[in-house]
Design an enzyme around this catalytic site. Structure first.
Site, PDB file in Angstrom:
ATOM      1  N   ILE A  33       0.803  -1.206  -0.078  1.00 52.34           N
ATOM      2  CA  ILE A  33      -0.021   0.133   0.163  1.00 52.34           C
ATOM      3  C   ILE A  33       1.071   1.025  -0.059  1.00 52.34           C
ATOM      4  CG2 ILE A  33      -0.236   0.379   2.471  1.00 52.34           C
ATOM      5  CD1 ILE A  33      -3.244   0.372   2.116  1.00 52.34           C
ATOM      6  N   HIS A 101       6.231 -12.045   5.661  1.00 50.56           N
ATOM      7  CA  HIS A 101       6.213 -11.582   4.099  1.00 50.56           C
ATOM      8  C   HIS A 101       7.680 -11.288   3.686  1.00 50.56           C
ATOM      9  CE1 HIS A 101       5.626  -8.130   6.994  1.00 50.56           C
ATOM     10  NE2 HIS A 101       6.431  -7.545   6.170  1.00 50.56           N
TER      11      HIS A 101
HETATM   12  P1  5GP Z   1       7.009  -4.669   7.326  1.00 51.03           P
HETATM   13  O1  5GP Z   1       7.494  -3.276   7.968  1.00 51.03           O
HETATM   14  O2  5GP Z   1       6.287  -5.265   8.563  1.00 51.03           O
HETATM   15  O3  5GP Z   1       8.155  -5.415   6.782  1.00 51.03           O
HETATM   16  O4  5GP Z   1       6.271  -4.364   6.164  1.00 51.03           O
HETATM   17  C1  5GP Z   1       4.790  -4.299   6.211  1.00 51.03           C
HETATM   18  C2  5GP Z   1       4.349  -3.914   5.023  1.00 51.03           C
HETATM   19  O5  5GP Z   1       3.137  -4.095   4.829  1.00 51.03           O
HETATM   20  C3  5GP Z   1       4.894  -2.102   4.661  1.00 51.03           C
HETATM   21  O6  5GP Z   1       5.600  -1.958   3.797  1.00 51.03           O
HETATM   22  C4  5GP Z   1       3.281  -1.564   4.562  1.00 51.03           C
HETATM   23  O7  5GP Z   1       3.119  -0.722   3.706  1.00 51.03           O
HETATM   24  C5  5GP Z   1       2.479  -2.826   4.154  1.00 51.03           C
HETATM   25  N1  5GP Z   1       1.198  -2.633   4.731  1.00 51.03           N
HETATM   26  C6  5GP Z   1       0.512  -2.287   5.768  1.00 51.03           C
HETATM   27  N2  5GP Z   1      -0.654  -2.415   5.917  1.00 51.03           N
HETATM   28  C7  5GP Z   1      -1.025  -2.636   4.469  1.00 51.03           C
HETATM   29  C8  5GP Z   1      -2.362  -2.923   3.852  1.00 51.03           C
HETATM   30  O8  5GP Z   1      -3.479  -2.936   4.353  1.00 51.03           O
HETATM   31  N3  5GP Z   1      -2.385  -3.255   2.595  1.00 51.03           N
HETATM   32  C9  5GP Z   1      -1.223  -3.358   1.727  1.00 51.03           C
HETATM   33  N4  5GP Z   1      -1.307  -3.596   0.397  1.00 51.03           N
HETATM   34  N5  5GP Z   1      -0.025  -3.261   2.231  1.00 51.03           N
HETATM   35  C10 5GP Z   1      -0.073  -2.941   3.456  1.00 51.03           C
END
Ligand code: 5GP
Length: 121
Positions: A33, A101
């Protein structure tokens, strides 16, 4: 199955929409997103695994499948001149969503090379 309390659990269930890149019975991929490059998508297991540090021996086939999808989906999304992958793990690894992820991101041919070495550009 363990309850999945994260936003990605809601995306898997279809409660929250996503821009889908790939889906089968074990894996879902969708655009981030908040992209950090021209193309930025996430590959997640449908099984709830909070972090890479929570992976158990029985998950290795699933992880291999996810990793094998990286170059295939990257090419489909136009990342034909290279891309970066990242798995942020835990608080000090910068993880914000506690559902495992793989980030895949990069610019299309003709775009700027990625400059930072961290998962977050
Ligand atoms: P992390 O910081 O946990 O490695 O990455 C989480 C990722 O999830 C971030 O890049 C953030 O932009 C993405 N993200 C968070 N909420 C959502 C959502 O509701 N939809 C999508 N498509 N991505 C999300």
């Amino acid at each position: 199955m363990t309850e999945n309390p994260t936003i990605f659990g809601k995306i898997i269930n279809g409660d929250i929409p996503c821009k889908k890149v790939f889906e089968d019975d074990e894996v879902l991929a969708f655009h981030d997103i908040n992209p950090v490059a021209q193309v930025h998508f996430l590959i997640i297991p449908k099984k709830f695994i909070p972090t890479l540090a929570d992976v158990v021996a029985g998950d290795t086939g699933l992880l291999g499948k996810m990793l094998g999808l990286v170059p295939v989906l990257a090419a489909e999304q136009g990342l034909t001149a290279g891309f970066r992958t990242a798995i942020n793990t835990g608080k000090l690894g910068g993880q914000e969503v506690y559902h495992l992820h793989i980030h895949v991101f990069g610019n299309r041919p003709g775009g700027e090379p990625l400059r930072t070495i961290a998962g977050k550009a």
